[in-house]
Motif scaffolding. Sequence first.
Motif, PDB file in Angstrom:
ATOM      1  N   UNK A 186       4.025  -5.342  14.265  1.00 49.02           N
ATOM      2  CA  UNK A 186       3.251  -4.137  14.615  1.00 49.02           C
ATOM      3  C   UNK A 186       3.125  -3.199  13.418  1.00 49.02           C
ATOM      4  N   UNK A 187       4.231  -2.999  12.683  1.00 51.06           N
ATOM      5  CA  UNK A 187       4.182  -2.100  11.530  1.00 51.06           C
ATOM      6  C   UNK A 187       3.269  -2.666  10.441  1.00 51.06           C
ATOM      7  N   UNK A 188       3.258  -3.985  10.277  1.00 50.59           N
ATOM      8  CA  UNK A 188       2.368  -4.597   9.284  1.00 50.59           C
ATOM      9  C   UNK A 188       0.904  -4.337   9.640  1.00 50.59           C
ATOM     10  N   UNK A 189       0.581  -4.404  10.942  1.00 54.37           N
ATOM     11  CA  UNK A 189      -0.796  -4.117  11.368  1.00 54.37           C
ATOM     12  C   UNK A 189      -1.135  -2.643  11.133  1.00 54.37           C
ATOM     13  N   UNK A 190      -0.171  -1.754  11.396  1.00 52.40           N
ATOM     14  CA  UNK A 190      -0.407  -0.328  11.126  1.00 52.40           C
ATOM     15  C   UNK A 190      -0.690  -0.098   9.646  1.00 52.40           C
ATOM     16  N   UNK A 191       0.023  -0.808   8.776  1.00 47.26           N
ATOM     17  CA  UNK A 191      -0.179  -0.658   7.332  1.00 47.26           C
ATOM     18  C   UNK A 191      -1.501  -1.265   6.874  1.00 47.26           C
ATOM     19  N   UNK A 192      -1.948  -2.304   7.547  1.00 48.28           N
ATOM     20  CA  UNK A 192      -3.270  -2.855   7.220  1.00 48.28           C
ATOM     21  C   UNK A 192      -4.358  -1.825   7.501  1.00 48.28           C
ATOM     22  N   UNK A 193      -4.161  -1.059   8.572  1.00 49.26           N
ATOM     23  CA  UNK A 193      -5.152  -0.047   8.944  1.00 49.26           C
ATOM     24  C   UNK A 193      -5.005   1.214   8.092  1.00 49.26           C
ATOM     25  N   UNK A 194      -3.752   1.534   7.718  1.00 53.53           N
ATOM     26  CA  UNK A 194      -3.490   2.726   6.894  1.00 53.53           C
ATOM     27  C   UNK A 194      -2.500   2.361   5.796  1.00 53.53           C
ATOM     28  N   UNK A 195      -2.973   1.785   4.697  1.00 57.01           N
ATOM     29  CA  UNK A 195      -2.057   1.284   3.653  1.00 57.01           C
ATOM     30  C   UNK A 195      -1.204   2.370   3.012  1.00 57.01           C
ATOM     31  N   UNK A 196      -1.639   3.626   3.070  1.00 53.82           N
ATOM     32  CA  UNK A 196      -0.903   4.708   2.413  1.00 53.82           C
ATOM     33  C   UNK A 196       0.069   5.417   3.352  1.00 53.82           C
ATOM     34  N   UNK A 197       0.289   4.869   4.534  1.00 51.76           N
ATOM     35  CA  UNK A 197       1.113   5.556   5.536  1.00 51.76           C
ATOM     36  C   UNK A 197       2.588   5.359   5.204  1.00 51.76           C
ATOM     37  N   UNK A 198       3.225   6.421   4.737  1.00 49.36           N
ATOM     38  CA  UNK A 198       4.609   6.347   4.270  1.00 49.36           C
ATOM     39  C   UNK A 198       5.582   6.036   5.414  1.00 49.36           C
ATOM     40  N   UNK A 199       5.388   6.681   6.550  1.00 44.62           N
ATOM     41  CA  UNK A 199       6.264   6.437   7.687  1.00 44.62           C
ATOM     42  C   UNK A 199       6.214   4.969   8.103  1.00 44.62           C
ATOM     43  N   UNK A 200       5.029   4.384   8.078  1.00 45.00           N
ATOM     44  CA  UNK A 200       4.872   2.986   8.488  1.00 45.00           C
ATOM     45  C   UNK A 200       5.587   2.042   7.528  1.00 45.00           C
ATOM     46  N   UNK A 201       5.521   2.311   6.226  1.00 41.30           N
ATOM     47  CA  UNK A 201       6.157   1.401   5.275  1.00 41.30           C
ATOM     48  C   UNK A 201       7.676   1.486   5.393  1.00 41.30           C
ATOM     49  N   UNK A 202       8.209   2.676   5.673  1.00 41.06           N
ATOM     50  CA  UNK A 202       9.663   2.810   5.846  1.00 41.06           C
ATOM     51  C   UNK A 202      10.121   2.048   7.086  1.00 41.06           C
ATOM     52  N   UNK A 203       9.372   2.190   8.177  1.00 43.58           N
ATOM     53  CA  UNK A 203       9.734   1.488   9.409  1.00 43.58           C
ATOM     54  C   UNK A 203       9.572  -0.024   9.246  1.00 43.58           C
ATOM     55  N   UNK A 204       8.541  -0.453   8.525  1.00 43.20           N
ATOM     56  CA  UNK A 204       8.355  -1.881   8.275  1.00 43.20           C
ATOM     57  C   UNK A 204       9.538  -2.438   7.485  1.00 43.20           C
ATOM     58  N   UNK A 205       9.954  -1.703   6.462  1.00 39.82           N
ATOM     59  CA  UNK A 205      11.101  -2.146   5.666  1.00 39.82           C
ATOM     60  C   UNK A 205      12.370  -2.195   6.516  1.00 39.82           C
ATOM     61  N   UNK A 206      12.539  -1.212   7.376  1.00 47.30           N
ATOM     62  CA  UNK A 206      13.731  -1.195   8.238  1.00 47.30           C
ATOM     63  C   UNK A 206      13.729  -2.384   9.195  1.00 47.30           C
ATOM     64  N   UNK A 207      12.561  -2.748   9.705  1.00 44.12           N
ATOM     65  CA  UNK A 207      12.498  -3.907  10.605  1.00 44.12           C
ATOM     66  C   UNK A 207      12.823  -5.196   9.838  1.00 44.12           C
ATOM     67  N   UNK A 208      12.419  -5.277   8.565  1.00 40.20           N
ATOM     68  CA  UNK A 208      12.803  -6.427   7.739  1.00 40.20           C
ATOM     69  C   UNK A 208      14.309  -6.455   7.511  1.00 40.20           C
ATOM     70  N   UNK A 209      14.882  -5.283   7.234  1.00 41.68           N
ATOM     71  CA  UNK A 209      16.336  -5.214   7.007  1.00 41.68           C
ATOM     72  C   UNK A 209      17.104  -5.664   8.243  1.00 41.68           C
ATOM     73  N   UNK A 210      16.639  -5.237   9.414  1.00 40.08           N
ATOM     74  CA  UNK A 210      17.323  -5.613  10.649  1.00 40.08           C
ATOM     75  C   UNK A 210      17.189  -7.104  10.953  1.00 40.08           C
ATOM     76  N   UNK A 211      16.224  -7.768  10.322  1.00 44.52           N
ATOM     77  CA  UNK A 211      16.109  -9.223  10.456  1.00 44.52           C
ATOM     78  C   UNK A 211      16.998  -9.953   9.454  1.00 44.52           C
ATOM     79  N   UNK A 212      17.698  -9.185   8.617  1.00 42.47           N
ATOM     80  CA  UNK A 212      18.534  -9.807   7.597  1.00 42.47           C
ATOM     81  C   UNK A 212      17.836 -10.006   6.275  1.00 42.47           C
ATOM     82  N   UNK A 213      16.634  -9.429   6.118  1.00 39.97           N
ATOM     83  CA  UNK A 213      15.869  -9.591   4.877  1.00 39.97           C
ATOM     84  C   UNK A 213      15.901  -8.303   4.065  1.00 39.97           C
ATOM     85  N   UNK A 214      17.117  -7.915   3.660  1.00 41.70           N
ATOM     86  CA  UNK A 214      17.257  -6.650   2.926  1.00 41.70           C
ATOM     87  C   UNK A 214      16.526  -6.682   1.592  1.00 41.70           C
TER      88      UNK A 214
END
Length: 598
Positions: free
Chosen positions: A237-265
Amino acid sequence: MTQTVAKNGGTIRNIGALTSPAHCPQGLPGLQAAEAGAIVSALHRTGNCMGGKAWRCWAGLILLGLASMAEASVQLTGEDLYYLLSAEFATQKHDPEIAIPAWKHSVDQLPTAAVLAAASKAAAQLGDLSQALRWAKRWHELAPEDSESARFEAGLLLADGQEPAAIDLLQATLARFPEDERVSSELAELLAQHGRFGDAERLLHTVIQNHPDSAAAQLTLGRLALLQKHPRRAAEAFAKALQLRPDWEEAVVLYAESLRQQGSSLAALQTVQDFCAAHPSATDARAYLAKLYLNLGGQTQAYRVLQQLSLLRPDEPKIWDQLLLLAIGESDWTGAQQALEHLRELSPHSPLNSYYQGRIAEARKDWPKAREAYEKLAGTPLADEAQLRMAQTYYAQGHKNQALLELQKLQARHPDDAQIPLLRAQLLQEEAEYGMAAQILDQALEQHPRDPALWYARGIVAEQQKDYAGMDKAMRIVIDLRPDDAQAYNFLGYSLLERHKQLPEAGAYLEKAIQIAPEDPNIQDSIGWYYHLQGDQKKALYYLQKAHAQMGDEPELLNHLGRVLWQMGQQKEARALWQRGLKKHPDSRQLQEALLHP
């Protein structure tokens, strides 16, 4: 403090200043230029001028904004303008004693939707929640066609603990404005917070179906997935939000956090690094990047990021707090002192200034200066923390009894604090007085039988006493209390490896640990050593090299990595590794033994 008496005899202080009646906008409803000029001149006489061009610009904008608060049928008098200006300026100065009464007067005299909206937002900003809610309700009653009024009232209801009322209001608003994505997103998050995930997701999927370009709906959908501990779905979902708004800082932080929680720090790290490189002024992303580096053991990298962040947010004390502590960790005394001086400028009377002065002196082993700084904190909220630090300075100087005495006094004042016996036990462990450490922890566990940190410490002491049954019991209790405690699984597994007992059981513990914390270098070292003992040198090398990239030349890790290289026929590389480590750690028995008996 300059004071000005208003027409009704009330006192208005620190209103600010205007430079000239000529700068007052013309043609405000019911207000003649001369009358406005008189008010502006009166305000000018109050002093505290913010100066020249900047003030004139601010005043002009405020006057234009105030004009829009009066409906066409409303006559804006000089007194009305006076109070509106007073309210607005006092709000800007964060002075509720002046702002709230001025807004009350303005609301009574000009009860328009625009004035009520401004008053409600100002009261919320100033922390007067009950007054903000009263004005928001009136604003919503006057402007039912404005979804913002309903959303703002719902937010205040939520802040006031009235969650059901907030949900009801947002549902009614959504029925009235079915196409308003902001209402849908806020309602979905609120429903999710109350466990109604199904309702929230159905609502968002409807929004996305009707508005496929809604980045906000995708972001909210990702938030819901994170709340439900589904990081993979969240990342999509966060990746789709970033596709629509590539400059969205909140979205990139949440996307990174979701990657970290998957074990992909590391993937999370790369994502945020790339975003920060493309957006030099991104502050939230940099704050998250610093946190990621610290989680991965990259203190130096985190320090550099926080240095950049301090330039972007020079007035944020929290950043300077972190920067100062990292500067101490990096032994950058010039940077630490500069950070401390900046904190003093931001908060000259804060007790943190003495605390950090003590931390700097402590790190430089200037024990008398450290204790002098900590003694200044008596009677402040930091007094207990300062006494803990003083105990550690005594211990560092070899005054063990004095250190334990300080901790005993502190525990007498705070008998229910589990952290103090933990520190006492740690000091005793370092002196190899395991029996006394065990006794202190057992006493603490009688008071706090479900404290996982105490049980973890008790397990370590049991291991040091070679009481393996006691260690096993303690760590299993930790896992029962904290099922996702990777360190407890790691401790159990590695203890079995060290004793060369029950390798399959050890492997099961370590596999669980690495699953929970795949980027933890200590766990990578443990499971790498496990694979070595199992004969799988390729897997062993993979994990040990990952650990080495983070931990550097730590003796035990070098011993493990060198032995794996030796087994793989790379004897020259193994010897070079051990010799390099021994230069840094000449007293390491492990490395000495490795070179003598590879």
